[in-house]
Design a protein around this motif. Structure first.
Motif, PDB file in Angstrom:
ATOM      1  N   SER A   1       6.868   2.498 -18.145  1.00  0.00           N
ATOM      2  CA  SER A   1       5.639   1.699 -18.062  1.00  0.00           C
ATOM      3  C   SER A   1       5.541   0.659 -19.177  1.00  0.00           C
ATOM      4  O   SER A   1       4.690  -0.228 -19.119  1.00  0.00           O
ATOM      5  N   LYS A   2       6.407   0.762 -20.185  1.00  0.00           N
ATOM      6  CA  LYS A   2       6.429  -0.212 -21.270  1.00  0.00           C
ATOM      7  C   LYS A   2       7.689  -1.084 -21.135  1.00  0.00           C
ATOM      8  O   LYS A   2       8.738  -0.608 -20.701  1.00  0.00           O
ATOM      9  N   PRO A   3       7.626  -2.362 -21.500  1.00  0.00           N
ATOM     10  CA  PRO A   3       8.825  -3.201 -21.489  1.00  0.00           C
ATOM     11  C   PRO A   3       9.909  -2.621 -22.392  1.00  0.00           C
ATOM     12  O   PRO A   3       9.618  -2.057 -23.455  1.00  0.00           O
ATOM     13  N   THR A   4      11.151  -2.756 -21.969  1.00  0.00           N
ATOM     14  CA  THR A   4      12.280  -2.210 -22.711  1.00  0.00           C
ATOM     15  C   THR A   4      13.278  -3.325 -23.006  1.00  0.00           C
ATOM     16  O   THR A   4      13.539  -4.197 -22.167  1.00  0.00           O
ATOM     17  N   LEU A   5      13.852  -3.278 -24.202  1.00  0.00           N
ATOM     18  CA  LEU A   5      14.777  -4.306 -24.677  1.00  0.00           C
ATOM     19  C   LEU A   5      15.977  -3.636 -25.322  1.00  0.00           C
ATOM     20  O   LEU A   5      15.823  -2.776 -26.195  1.00  0.00           O
ATOM     21  N   ALA A   6      17.196  -3.997 -24.888  1.00  0.00           N
ATOM     22  CA  ALA A   6      18.427  -3.460 -25.470  1.00  0.00           C
ATOM     23  C   ALA A   6      19.101  -4.523 -26.320  1.00  0.00           C
ATOM     24  O   ALA A   6      19.231  -5.674 -25.896  1.00  0.00           O
TER      25      ALA A   6
ATOM     26  N   ALA B   1       3.986  -2.851 -13.591  1.00  0.00           N
ATOM     27  CA  ALA B   1       3.689  -2.322 -12.259  1.00  0.00           C
ATOM     28  C   ALA B   1       4.122  -3.306 -11.172  1.00  0.00           C
ATOM     29  O   ALA B   1       4.666  -2.912 -10.129  1.00  0.00           O
ATOM     30  N   ALA B   2       3.904  -4.594 -11.423  1.00  0.00           N
ATOM     31  CA  ALA B   2       4.321  -5.609 -10.459  1.00  0.00           C
ATOM     32  C   ALA B   2       5.843  -5.614 -10.296  1.00  0.00           C
ATOM     33  O   ALA B   2       6.363  -5.752  -9.183  1.00  0.00           O
ATOM     34  N   ALA B   3       6.557  -5.457 -11.408  1.00  0.00           N
ATOM     35  CA  ALA B   3       8.019  -5.404 -11.338  1.00  0.00           C
ATOM     36  C   ALA B   3       8.484  -4.186 -10.547  1.00  0.00           C
ATOM     37  O   ALA B   3       9.422  -4.274  -9.748  1.00  0.00           O
ATOM     38  N   HIS B   4       7.809  -3.061 -10.753  1.00  0.00           N
ATOM     39  CA  HIS B   4       8.181  -1.848 -10.020  1.00  0.00           C
ATOM     40  C   HIS B   4       7.951  -2.015  -8.522  1.00  0.00           C
ATOM     41  O   HIS B   4       8.774  -1.596  -7.696  1.00  0.00           O
ATOM     42  N   MET B   5       6.835  -2.634  -8.159  1.00  0.00           N
ATOM     43  CA  MET B   5       6.560  -2.870  -6.743  1.00  0.00           C
ATOM     44  C   MET B   5       7.609  -3.797  -6.131  1.00  0.00           C
ATOM     45  O   MET B   5       8.059  -3.596  -4.993  1.00  0.00           O
TER      46      MET B   5
END
Length: 300
Positions: free
Chosen positions: A115-120, A230-234
């Motif tokens: 649910s939080k943005p992730t950065l590698a 949430a929009a990205a997940h949809m």
């Protein structure tokens, strides 16, 4: 005998939170940050903690000691199914394979759907499961010293990867098949072309570039971040991405149970008889080159 796997996992995956950012750092430099299964469980526990913390707005993954992550620890691969190390016992059942792979693939799904943005932030080796972590992150920045790929596919998987649908969406069908079937380790600019990372920066600027992007994310309203995720997940669901977390574990379990003919390279047998280093080098030599993949290796 005391089980020390959790203590080792705690030491090999570090956690820090500050200024709205959570940092998950792979810390096993002597093995190029190869992950044990206990360490991966810890990663997921830390990710869940970051999700629960309302002050955290972005999760940053990084590696200590010059490498991001050399994938799963090849010394462990097979034990998850119950292989007899001597090679004399019964082969693991299909249900053992399916049950483990289903649980493990769910962890990559949880990372993709965090649910939080992730950065590698990627430097050095980022292969196998290490690259799966990057693939599941929202954003990725690579240093010029990064080397990325799925060489574990040459151990008998040949495209039965956990994130195949994601790879096809990111790189296109032909390039995704190249990534998983030819299984070369890529220079960072090639990784950009494959859709594996967003951009490449000089090695000494990687942390600063990561902080810049993380700071820009933490400047956004919490609700806006949540709605954006949430929009990205949809959108991913509308593209059928959820299905890969079913076919991924089924195909991986099936591919680990293939029959090797006499003229074919059996990595698990070679590892048992000669050790991880020799088996890994033998795998690379089989395909016409020894690219010097890390002995800790990867196995998606």
């Amino acid at each position: 005998m005391t089980d020390t796997s959790n203590d080792i996992a705690t030491q090999s995956v570090l956690y820090e939170k500050k200024d709205g950012k959570a940092y998950i750092t792979f810390n096993r430099p002597d093995k190029r940050n190869a992950l044990t299964y206990a360490a991966f469980d810890r990663v997921m526990d830390l990710l869940a903690d970051a999700e629960r913390d309302d002050d955290i707005r972005v999760v940053v993954f990084r590696g200590d000691g010059g490498h991001f992550c050399a994938g799963h620890d090849l010394a462990e691969v097979g034990s998850e199914y119950g292989f007899d190390p001597s090679g004399k016992g019964r082969r693991p059942s299909q249900r053992a394979r399916l049950n483990f792979d289903r649980r493990h693939l769910q962890q990559f799904r949880d990372l993709l759907y965090c649910s939080k943005p992730t950065l590698a932030l990627v430097r050095g080796y980022c292969v196998g499961a290490g690259l799966h972590v990057v693939e599941a992150c929202d954003l990725a920045i690579a240093s010029e010293a990064a080397r990325m790929g799925h060489p574990e596919q040459k151990a008998g998987l040949a495209g039965a990867a956990y994130m195949t649908a994601w790879n096809i969406m990111a790189a296109g069908p032909k390039k995704a098949r190249e990534l998983l079937l030819i299984a070369n380790v890529l220079a960072p600019q090639e990784a950009v072309q494959m859709g594996l990372v967003n951009k490449v920066v000089p090695d000494d600027q990687l942390e600063a570039a990561g902080e810049e992007w993380a700071d820009r994310i933490t400047g956004l309203p919490r609700d806006a971040i949540a709605i954006g995720k949430a929009a990205a997940h949809m959108a991913l669901d509308s593209l059928g991405m959820t299905s890969q977390f079913t076919h991924g574990y089924v195909m991986h379990a099936l591919s680990t149970n293939i029959r090797y003919e006499e003229d074919e390279y059996n990595f698990m047998k070679q590892r048992r008889e000669k050790g991880v280093r020799a088996a890994t080098h033998g795998r690379e030599s089989r395909f016409g080159k020894d690219a010097g993949e890390p002995e800790a290796g990867s196995a998606a």
